[in-house]
Write a protein that holds these residues in place. Structure first.
Motif, PDB file in Angstrom:
ATOM      1  N   LEU A 200       0.809  -1.218   0.000  1.00 23.05           N
ATOM      2  CA  LEU A 200       0.000   0.000   0.000  1.00 23.05           C
ATOM      3  C   LEU A 200       0.840   1.265   0.000  1.00 23.05           C
ATOM      4  CD1 LEU A 200      -3.033  -0.693   2.363  1.00 23.05           C
ATOM      5  CD2 LEU A 200      -2.942  -0.707  -0.122  1.00 23.05           C
ATOM      6  N   LYS A 201       2.034   1.195   0.555  1.00 21.58           N
ATOM      7  CA  LYS A 201       2.882   2.385   0.572  1.00 21.58           C
ATOM      8  C   LYS A 201       3.087   2.930  -0.836  1.00 21.58           C
ATOM      9  CE  LYS A 201       5.542   1.307   4.773  1.00 21.58           C
ATOM     10  NZ  LYS A 201       6.888   0.959   5.298  1.00 21.58           N
ATOM     11  N   ALA A 202       3.245   2.030  -1.802  1.00 23.44           N
ATOM     12  CA  ALA A 202       3.441   2.443  -3.192  1.00 23.44           C
ATOM     13  C   ALA A 202       2.151   2.958  -3.830  1.00 23.44           C
ATOM     14  CB  ALA A 202       3.989   1.273  -4.007  1.00 23.44           C
ATOM     15  N   MET A 203       1.026   2.656  -3.202  1.00 19.96           N
ATOM     16  CA  MET A 203      -0.271   3.082  -3.729  1.00 19.96           C
ATOM     17  C   MET A 203      -0.816   4.306  -2.991  1.00 19.96           C
ATOM     18  SD  MET A 203      -1.961  -0.754  -3.947  1.00 19.96           S
ATOM     19  CE  MET A 203      -3.510  -0.210  -4.689  1.00 19.96           C
ATOM     20  N   GLY A 204      -0.048   4.804  -2.035  1.00 18.92           N
ATOM     21  CA  GLY A 204      -0.508   5.956  -1.268  1.00 18.92           C
ATOM     22  C   GLY A 204      -1.427   5.586  -0.132  1.00 18.92           C
ATOM     23  N   GLY A 205      -1.248   4.374   0.394  1.00 22.88           N
ATOM     24  CA  GLY A 205      -2.119   3.917   1.472  1.00 22.88           C
ATOM     25  C   GLY A 205      -1.331   3.373   2.645  1.00 22.88           C
ATOM     26  N   GLU A 206      -2.070   2.843   3.616  1.00 20.98           N
ATOM     27  CA  GLU A 206      -1.439   2.359   4.841  1.00 20.98           C
ATOM     28  C   GLU A 206      -2.360   1.372   5.549  1.00 20.98           C
ATOM     29  OE1 GLU A 206       0.318   4.210   9.078  1.00 20.98           O
ATOM     30  OE2 GLU A 206      -0.665   5.516   7.600  1.00 20.98           O
ATOM     31  N   VAL A 207      -1.767   0.384   6.200  1.00 17.07           N
ATOM     32  CA  VAL A 207      -2.494  -0.527   7.085  1.00 17.07           C
ATOM     33  C   VAL A 207      -2.311  -0.041   8.521  1.00 17.07           C
ATOM     34  CG1 VAL A 207      -2.624  -2.870   8.033  1.00 17.07           C
ATOM     35  CG2 VAL A 207      -2.278  -2.537   5.574  1.00 17.07           C
ATOM     36  N   VAL A 208      -3.400   0.009   9.260  1.00 16.53           N
ATOM     37  CA  VAL A 208      -3.360   0.413  10.661  1.00 16.53           C
ATOM     38  C   VAL A 208      -4.126  -0.618  11.478  1.00 16.53           C
ATOM     39  CG1 VAL A 208      -4.047   2.138  12.362  1.00 16.53           C
ATOM     40  CG2 VAL A 208      -3.204   2.865  10.119  1.00 16.53           C
ATOM     41  N   LEU A 287     -10.495  -7.810  -0.689  1.00 18.26           N
ATOM     42  CA  LEU A 287     -10.007  -6.574  -0.090  1.00 18.26           C
ATOM     43  C   LEU A 287      -9.213  -5.753  -1.103  1.00 18.26           C
ATOM     44  CD1 LEU A 287      -9.767  -4.883   2.504  1.00 18.26           C
ATOM     45  CD2 LEU A 287      -7.650  -6.137   3.019  1.00 18.26           C
ATOM     46  N   MET A 288      -8.350  -6.397  -1.871  1.00 18.65           N
ATOM     47  CA  MET A 288      -7.550  -5.671  -2.852  1.00 18.65           C
ATOM     48  C   MET A 288      -8.425  -5.012  -3.911  1.00 18.65           C
ATOM     49  SD  MET A 288      -4.440  -5.509  -2.033  1.00 18.65           S
ATOM     50  CE  MET A 288      -3.925  -4.771  -3.584  1.00 18.65           C
ATOM     51  N   GLN A 289      -9.525  -5.674  -4.260  1.00 18.98           N
ATOM     52  CA  GLN A 289     -10.441  -5.088  -5.237  1.00 18.98           C
ATOM     53  C   GLN A 289     -11.058  -3.805  -4.671  1.00 18.98           C
ATOM     54  OE1 GLN A 289     -13.532  -7.749  -6.529  1.00 18.98           O
ATOM     55  NE2 GLN A 289     -14.307  -6.363  -8.085  1.00 18.98           N
ATOM     56  N   GLN A 290     -11.466  -3.838  -3.392  1.00 16.66           N
ATOM     57  CA  GLN A 290     -12.016  -2.647  -2.762  1.00 16.66           C
ATOM     58  C   GLN A 290     -10.966  -1.544  -2.641  1.00 16.66           C
ATOM     59  OE1 GLN A 290     -14.363  -2.904   0.795  1.00 16.66           O
ATOM     60  NE2 GLN A 290     -15.148  -4.931   0.311  1.00 16.66           N
ATOM     61  N   ILE A 291      -9.754  -1.926  -2.268  1.00 16.36           N
ATOM     62  CA  ILE A 291      -8.676  -0.946  -2.131  1.00 16.36           C
ATOM     63  C   ILE A 291      -8.432  -0.230  -3.451  1.00 16.36           C
ATOM     64  CG2 ILE A 291      -6.175  -0.723  -1.843  1.00 16.36           C
ATOM     65  CD1 ILE A 291      -6.383  -2.915   0.324  1.00 16.36           C
ATOM     66  N   GLN A 292      -8.361  -0.991  -4.534  1.00 14.79           N
ATOM     67  CA  GLN A 292      -8.103  -0.380  -5.839  1.00 14.79           C
ATOM     68  C   GLN A 292      -9.212   0.596  -6.220  1.00 14.79           C
ATOM     69  OE1 GLN A 292      -5.135  -1.016  -7.766  1.00 14.79           O
ATOM     70  NE2 GLN A 292      -5.956   0.941  -8.514  1.00 14.79           N
ATOM     71  N   SER A 293     -10.450   0.269  -5.867  1.00  8.21           N
ATOM     72  CA  SER A 293     -11.568   1.159  -6.170  1.00  8.21           C
ATOM     73  C   SER A 293     -11.438   2.483  -5.421  1.00  8.21           C
ATOM     74  CB  SER A 293     -12.897   0.488  -5.798  1.00  8.21           C
ATOM     75  OG  SER A 293     -13.128  -0.666  -6.583  1.00  8.21           O
ATOM     76  N   VAL A 294     -11.031   2.407  -4.155  1.00  9.20           N
ATOM     77  CA  VAL A 294     -10.871   3.625  -3.359  1.00  9.20           C
ATOM     78  C   VAL A 294      -9.715   4.466  -3.901  1.00  9.20           C
ATOM     79  CG1 VAL A 294     -10.427   4.586  -1.065  1.00  9.20           C
ATOM     80  CG2 VAL A 294     -11.832   2.539  -1.320  1.00  9.20           C
ATOM     81  N   VAL A 295      -8.609   3.823  -4.240  1.00  7.95           N
ATOM     82  CA  VAL A 295      -7.452   4.531  -4.770  1.00  7.95           C
ATOM     83  C   VAL A 295      -7.801   5.203  -6.103  1.00  7.95           C
ATOM     84  CG1 VAL A 295      -5.129   4.253  -5.722  1.00  7.95           C
ATOM     85  CG2 VAL A 295      -5.757   3.104  -3.597  1.00  7.95           C
ATOM     86  N   ASP A 296      -8.530   4.488  -6.955  1.00  4.52           N
ATOM     87  CA  ASP A 296      -8.936   5.065  -8.258  1.00  4.52           C
ATOM     88  C   ASP A 296      -9.842   6.280  -8.061  1.00  4.52           C
ATOM     89  OD1 ASP A 296      -7.491   3.104  -9.525  1.00  4.52           O
ATOM     90  OD2 ASP A 296      -9.221   1.856 -10.027  1.00  4.52           O
ATOM     91  N   ALA A 297     -10.788   6.164  -7.124  1.00  3.26           N
ATOM     92  CA  ALA A 297     -11.690   7.277  -6.859  1.00  3.26           C
ATOM     93  C   ALA A 297     -10.943   8.471  -6.292  1.00  3.26           C
ATOM     94  CB  ALA A 297     -12.773   6.840  -5.873  1.00  3.26           C
ATOM     95  N   ASP A 298      -9.949   8.203  -5.442  1.00 11.03           N
ATOM     96  CA  ASP A 298      -9.148   9.277  -4.875  1.00 11.03           C
ATOM     97  C   ASP A 298      -8.347   9.994  -5.970  1.00 11.03           C
ATOM     98  OD1 ASP A 298      -7.930  10.455  -2.232  1.00 11.03           O
ATOM     99  OD2 ASP A 298      -6.194   9.956  -3.501  1.00 11.03           O
ATOM    100  N   SER A 299      -7.782   9.226  -6.880  1.00  8.68           N
ATOM    101  CA  SER A 299      -7.012   9.828  -7.981  1.00  8.68           C
ATOM    102  C   SER A 299      -7.896  10.696  -8.851  1.00  8.68           C
ATOM    103  CB  SER A 299      -6.358   8.731  -8.827  1.00  8.68           C
ATOM    104  OG  SER A 299      -5.431   7.981  -8.058  1.00  8.68           O
ATOM    105  N   ALA A 300      -9.112  10.257  -9.103  1.00 14.34           N
ATOM    106  CA  ALA A 300     -10.037  11.020  -9.950  1.00 14.34           C
ATOM    107  C   ALA A 300     -10.454  12.327  -9.305  1.00 14.34           C
ATOM    108  CB  ALA A 300     -11.286  10.162 -10.236  1.00 14.34           C
ATOM    109  N   ASN A 301     -10.398  12.387  -7.986  1.00  9.75           N
ATOM    110  CA  ASN A 301     -10.833  13.595  -7.266  1.00  9.75           C
ATOM    111  C   ASN A 301      -9.698  14.585  -7.003  1.00  9.75           C
ATOM    112  OD1 ASN A 301     -13.531  12.775  -7.049  1.00  9.75           O
ATOM    113  ND2 ASN A 301     -13.129  11.611  -5.176  1.00  9.75           N
ATOM    114  N   GLN A 302      -8.485  14.185  -7.319  1.00  9.61           N
ATOM    115  CA  GLN A 302      -7.337  15.078  -7.063  1.00  9.61           C
ATOM    116  C   GLN A 302      -7.194  16.129  -8.158  1.00  9.61           C
ATOM    117  OE1 GLN A 302      -5.676  14.927  -4.080  1.00  9.61           O
ATOM    118  NE2 GLN A 302      -7.329  13.452  -3.715  1.00  9.61           N
TER     119      GLN A 302
END
Length: 302
Positions: A200-208, A287-302
């Protein structure tokens, strides 16, 4: 239930309930009546919410009273073919039936009795939920987002560092994993979660991680959790929540472990919670499918 989820998602996640009064008056004479009506509505809604919370605590107590049997059943749910979209008690009963050869007669009797008690509790919750839904029907999408338990977030990591809602704003996606030290399925996925954090670090994310035994900075529980994390080579950040915070109340309402959710940059929960360890390939892929969807949506909103 607060939410019925699909097979690889969480059984039930206790989200904080928020009610926003809407009103207004056409004239001075109607203002008092409107205020009175709103007050009555808020009171009724609040009573229903409080009663629902009490009922969920009754369910939680059943899980605590017979923790060994329930943890054993919860650990099998990621592999169960029972349909969790329907009645909650039926889902639990179906999961038990599908795995009954793994339980003793005494465990089956205990779980069966608890499930029937849960069936009655769920019937009460469903009736009360109708009152809550009616009260909140006028709330806007923005108001619903404002009710996220991760707004105005505050916590402390296991090294004593303060953490606020920049945890979310600095990430395209934050994967929050709820676990406790004595949960074998939770411990079993820790190394995989560490691998996911590196990805996730390479995708702009993090596990907590959020260990629910470490509320309010419980030093003994934090020390135990750190030992388990170290034994599994899990170095990603773990947090201790304040039990009376909105995030703490949310975590307290989780009934099955491990549970994993996704939170976006604005602190909003996205998608469905995931039940079961991501060391199960089906769960990891979902989970990875959901993560990719969130990352894609975030990129579209930037």
């Amino acid at each position: 239930m607060k939410k019925k989820l699909n097979v690889v998602t969480a059984l039930a996640v206790c989200a904080a309930l928020s009610f926003t009064a809407c009103g207004g008056s056409a004239s001075a004479s109607s203002s008092s009546a409107a205020s009175s009506s709103t007050a009555v509505s808020e009171a009724a809604s609040g009573d229903a919410s409080a009663t629902i919370d009490d009922l969920y605590q009754q369910e939680n107590q059943l899980f605590a009273d017979h923790a060994d049997a329930w943890n054993k059943l919860f650990g099998m749910m990621g592999k169960s073919e029972s349909d969790s979209n329907g009645d909650y008690a039926d889902f639990l009963a179906g999961t038990l039936e599908a795995n009954k050869d793994s339980f003793t007669e005494e465990e089956i009797a205990t779980l069966t009795a608890d499930i029937e008690t849960i069936r009655g509790i769920e019937a009460q919750i469903a009736a009360l939920q109708g009152q809550v839904d009616a009260s909140s029907a006028a709330d806007s999408a923005d108001a619903a987002q404002d009710a996220s338990p991760f707004k105005n977030f505050s916590a402390t990591d296991f090294d004593g560092n303060k953490v606020d809602d920049t945890l979310f704003s600095n990430n395209a996606v934050t994967v929050m994993n709820f676990w406790f030290t004595g949960c074998k399925p939770c411990v079993g996925e820790l190394s995989k979660l560490n691998e996911l954090n590196e990805t996730l670090k390479a995708m702009g994310g993090e596990v907590v991680g959020v260990n629910t035994e470490t509320f309010d900075g419980n030093e003994s529980a934090i020390a135990d959790a750190k030992k388990v994390l170290e034994s599994q080579n899990a170095a990603y950040r773990n947090l201790s929540l304040n039990s009376d915070s909105e995030a703490g109340k949310y975590a307290s309402g989780i009934m099955a472990f491990p549970t994993t959710i996704l939170v976006d940059r604005n602190g909003n929960i996205v998608g469905e919670p995931l039940l079961g360890g991501i060391d199960i390939q089906e769960n990891y892929d979902a989970l990875m499918q959901q993560i990719q969807s969130v990352v894609d949506a975030d990129s579209a909103n930037q």
